[in-house]
Design an enzyme around this catalytic site. Structure first.
Site, mmCIF file in Angstrom:
data_model
loop_
_atom_site.group_PDB
_atom_site.id
_atom_site.type_symbol
_atom_site.label_atom_id
_atom_site.label_comp_id
_atom_site.label_asym_id
_atom_site.label_seq_id
_atom_site.Cartn_x
_atom_site.Cartn_y
_atom_site.Cartn_z
ATOM 1 N N CYS A 113 0.811 -1.231 0.000
ATOM 2 C CA CYS A 113 0.000 0.000 0.000
ATOM 3 C C CYS A 113 0.837 1.270 0.000
ATOM 4 O O CYS A 113 0.317 2.352 -0.270
ATOM 5 C CB CYS A 113 -0.947 -0.001 1.190
ATOM 6 S SG CYS A 113 -2.104 -1.375 1.149
ATOM 7 N N HIS A 252 -3.261 7.490 2.094
ATOM 8 C CA HIS A 252 -3.656 6.144 1.681
ATOM 9 C C HIS A 252 -5.024 5.851 2.294
ATOM 10 O O HIS A 252 -5.296 6.213 3.439
ATOM 11 C CB HIS A 252 -2.627 5.120 2.151
ATOM 12 C CG HIS A 252 -3.070 3.706 1.952
ATOM 13 N ND1 HIS A 252 -3.568 3.254 0.743
ATOM 14 C CD2 HIS A 252 -3.137 2.637 2.800
ATOM 15 C CE1 HIS A 252 -3.902 1.981 0.864
ATOM 16 N NE2 HIS A 252 -3.662 1.587 2.100
ATOM 17 N N ASN A 282 -10.057 -0.002 -0.045
ATOM 18 C CA ASN A 282 -8.595 0.099 -0.070
ATOM 19 C C ASN A 282 -8.077 -0.473 -1.388
ATOM 20 O O ASN A 282 -8.161 -1.684 -1.616
ATOM 21 C CB ASN A 282 -8.042 -0.689 1.127
ATOM 22 C CG ASN A 282 -6.523 -0.633 1.231
ATOM 23 O OD1 ASN A 282 -5.836 -0.222 0.304
ATOM 24 N ND2 ASN A 282 -5.996 -1.071 2.365
HETATM 25 O O1 UT7 Z 1 -3.608 -0.872 3.610
HETATM 26 C C1 UT7 Z 1 -2.714 -1.449 4.482
HETATM 27 C C2 UT7 Z 1 -2.965 -0.965 5.822
HETATM 28 N N1 UT7 Z 1 -4.154 -1.601 6.359
HETATM 29 C C3 UT7 Z 1 -4.772 -1.024 7.356
HETATM 30 O O2 UT7 Z 1 -4.388 0.042 7.747
HETATM 31 C C4 UT7 Z 1 -5.906 -1.773 8.007
HETATM 32 C C5 UT7 Z 1 -5.795 -1.584 9.492
HETATM 33 N N2 UT7 Z 1 -6.794 -2.286 10.246
HETATM 34 C C6 UT7 Z 1 -8.101 -1.952 10.240
HETATM 35 O O3 UT7 Z 1 -8.518 -1.104 9.508
HETATM 36 C C7 UT7 Z 1 -8.998 -2.637 11.244
HETATM 37 O O4 UT7 Z 1 -8.226 -3.359 12.167
HETATM 38 C C8 UT7 Z 1 -10.030 -3.599 10.581
HETATM 39 C C9 UT7 Z 1 -11.076 -2.803 9.819
HETATM 40 C C10 UT7 Z 1 -9.330 -4.565 9.660
HETATM 41 C C11 UT7 Z 1 -10.757 -4.399 11.662
HETATM 42 O O5 UT7 Z 1 -11.374 -3.540 12.582
HETATM 43 P P1 UT7 Z 1 -11.189 -3.779 14.155
HETATM 44 O O6 UT7 Z 1 -11.985 -2.754 14.813
HETATM 45 O O7 UT7 Z 1 -9.720 -3.814 14.424
HETATM 46 O O8 UT7 Z 1 -11.893 -5.165 14.350
HETATM 47 P P2 UT7 Z 1 -11.273 -6.552 14.849
HETATM 48 O O9 UT7 Z 1 -10.413 -7.142 13.807
HETATM 49 O O10 UT7 Z 1 -10.706 -6.359 16.209
HETATM 50 O O11 UT7 Z 1 -12.580 -7.419 14.972
HETATM 51 C C12 UT7 Z 1 -13.642 -7.066 15.890
HETATM 52 C C13 UT7 Z 1 -14.761 -8.065 15.717
HETATM 53 C C14 UT7 Z 1 -14.296 -9.503 15.771
HETATM 54 O O12 UT7 Z 1 -15.272 -10.259 16.443
HETATM 55 P P3 UT7 Z 1 -15.091 -10.672 17.989
HETATM 56 O O13 UT7 Z 1 -13.804 -11.465 18.032
HETATM 57 O O14 UT7 Z 1 -15.017 -9.373 18.724
HETATM 58 O O15 UT7 Z 1 -16.315 -11.475 18.272
HETATM 59 C C15 UT7 Z 1 -14.280 -9.913 14.311
HETATM 60 O O16 UT7 Z 1 -14.462 -11.293 14.136
HETATM 61 O O17 UT7 Z 1 -15.382 -7.884 14.441
HETATM 62 C C16 UT7 Z 1 -15.435 -9.139 13.766
HETATM 63 N N3 UT7 Z 1 -15.346 -8.895 12.333
HETATM 64 C C17 UT7 Z 1 -16.426 -8.673 11.561
HETATM 65 N N4 UT7 Z 1 -17.733 -8.625 11.836
HETATM 66 C C18 UT7 Z 1 -18.582 -8.360 10.818
HETATM 67 C C19 UT7 Z 1 -14.241 -8.842 11.566
HETATM 68 N N5 UT7 Z 1 -14.581 -8.595 10.297
HETATM 69 C C20 UT7 Z 1 -15.924 -8.476 10.263
HETATM 70 C C21 UT7 Z 1 -16.862 -8.223 9.237
HETATM 71 N N6 UT7 Z 1 -18.158 -8.161 9.556
HETATM 72 N N7 UT7 Z 1 -16.492 -8.007 7.955
#
Ligand code: UT7
Length: 325
Positions: A113, A252, A282
């Site tokens: 990215c 980005h 993204n």
């Molecule tokens: O381009 C390269 C750079 N990339 C980035 O900068 C991405 C950086 N990361 C992020 O943007 C975020 O970490 C994400 C958007 C990927 C994830 O958001 P988060 O707030 O960090 O969520 P998480 O991964 O901690 O997941 C929270 C919950 C989990 O459930 P439990 O374990 O709390 O029950 C996940 O399983 O959300 C769940 N989850 C979803 N639920 C519904 C993860 N993906 C989804 C989904 N729909 N698509």
């Protein structure tokens, strides 16, 4: 000698995939995706919309915006993690598509990215060194082909597309107001010890295992906020500037929460931060040039204004570019 952005262009696949459509076949919801990322939809490439196809389309648009033809292109640097083939480089496939004159050069650059910021940095150095005068810097990606469409934690986050700028060497590069324009500085960084928080578990050219994207989202999020904040400070300090000097942030586009944090750091009102993540998701190396092309194209970013670009991606890679348009 300075590298000036003489033209910008972008290309997005026709097919739009909304959150609602994804939620029909995946355990996710429009509300979750919007709240956690700001994404409403993404563009998905059709079979013919390859990295070369989309990169060439964005390049043509950037050349047209610059009022230049393919004969003005010495070099093509294509930032991509999804080249069409292991070799020849997709950059040289684009060179052939555009009909650039003989005697030039081109290569693909892999920095995930951060690829566009890396490519801008290399192109700027080569222009300053007198090794090129007209350089197409392109970011083009088809992440839809390296996603695990069963993994709701990653497949909802990405989209396909391409963006490009045409850089032109200008002596002195002075504008009427006396301020130097063109690329003022670039800073790029990489730390391989963080390689396992965001990667593709396979290789281009391995039919048995082309690979899909793996991401430890929370850790990447934490790194993104910290590293890009450092990159902003580094860019301003290197130019002897404070945040007041910056007219636009073109970041980005990974997550609206990261973008808003960077906007707050620069004390910029939301309308001075270019956001496309809601519509494009993204698009990795394509996200910054697509956002730039949109905001220059609709007249928001004007000649003479100071634009800060920053990115973080797999590698880890991160960096910034400060450009007076
Ligand atoms: O381009 C390269 C750079 N990339 C980035 O900068 C991405 C950086 N990361 C992020 O943007 C975020 O970490 C994400 C958007 C990927 C994830 O958001 P988060 O707030 O960090 O969520 P998480 O991964 O901690 O997941 C929270 C919950 C989990 O459930 P439990 O374990 O709390 O029950 C996940 O399983 O959300 C769940 N989850 C979803 N639920 C519904 C993860 N993906 C989804 C989904 N729909 N698509």
């Amino acid at each position: 000698m300075r590298a000036v952005i003489a033209g910008v262009g972008g290309y997005l696949p026709e097919r739009v995939l909304t959150n609602e459509e994804l939620a029909r076949s995946l355990d996710t919801s429009d509300a979750w995706i919007r709240e956690r990322t700001g994404i409403r939809q993404r563009h998905i490439a059709a079979p013919h919309e390859s990295t070369v196809f989309m990169g060439a389309a964005a390049a043509r648009a950037a050349l047209a915006d610059a009022g230049m033809g393919a004969d003005a292109v010495d070099a093509i640097i294509l930032a991509t993690s999804t080249p069409d083939e292991a070799f020849p480089s997709s950059a040289l496939r684009i060179q052939a598509e555009l009909g650039c004159r003989a005697g030039g050069w081109g290569f693909d650059l892999s920095a995930a990215c951060s690829g566009f910021v890396y490519a801008l940095s290399v192109a700027d150095a080569m222009i300053r060194a007198g090794q090129a005068h007209g350089v197409l810097v392109i970011g083009a990606e088809v992440y839809s082909r390296i996603l695990d469409w069963q993994d709701r934690g990653t497949c909802v986050l990405f989209g396909d597309g391409a963006g490009a700028v045409f850089l032109s060497a200008r002596q002195g590069a002075e504008r009427g107001n006396g301020a130097n324009h063109g690329i003022l500085s670039t800073h790029i960084h990489g730390q391989g010890s963080f390689g396992d928080i965001l990667y593709v578990d396979g290789a281009v050219g391995r039919a048995d295992r082309p690979g899909t994207l793996v991401m430890h989202g929370r850790e990447v999020f934490r790194q993104a906020v910290n590293r890009m904040a450092e990159a902003v400070d580094e860019a301003l300090a290197a130019n002897g500037l404070t945040h007041e000097a910056v007219d636009w942030l073109v970041p980005h586009q990974a997550n609206i929460r990261i973008i808003e944090a960077m906007g707050r750091k620069l004390h910029l009102p939301p309308e001075r931060v270019v956001v496309t993540v809601d519509r494009h998701a993204n698009t990795s190396a394509a996200s910054i040039p697509l956002a730039l092309a949109e905001a220059v194209g609709d007249g928001r970013i004007k000649p003479g204004e100071l634009v800060l670009m920053e990115a973080l991606g797999g590698g880890l890679t991160w960096g910034s570019a400060l450009v007076r348009m």
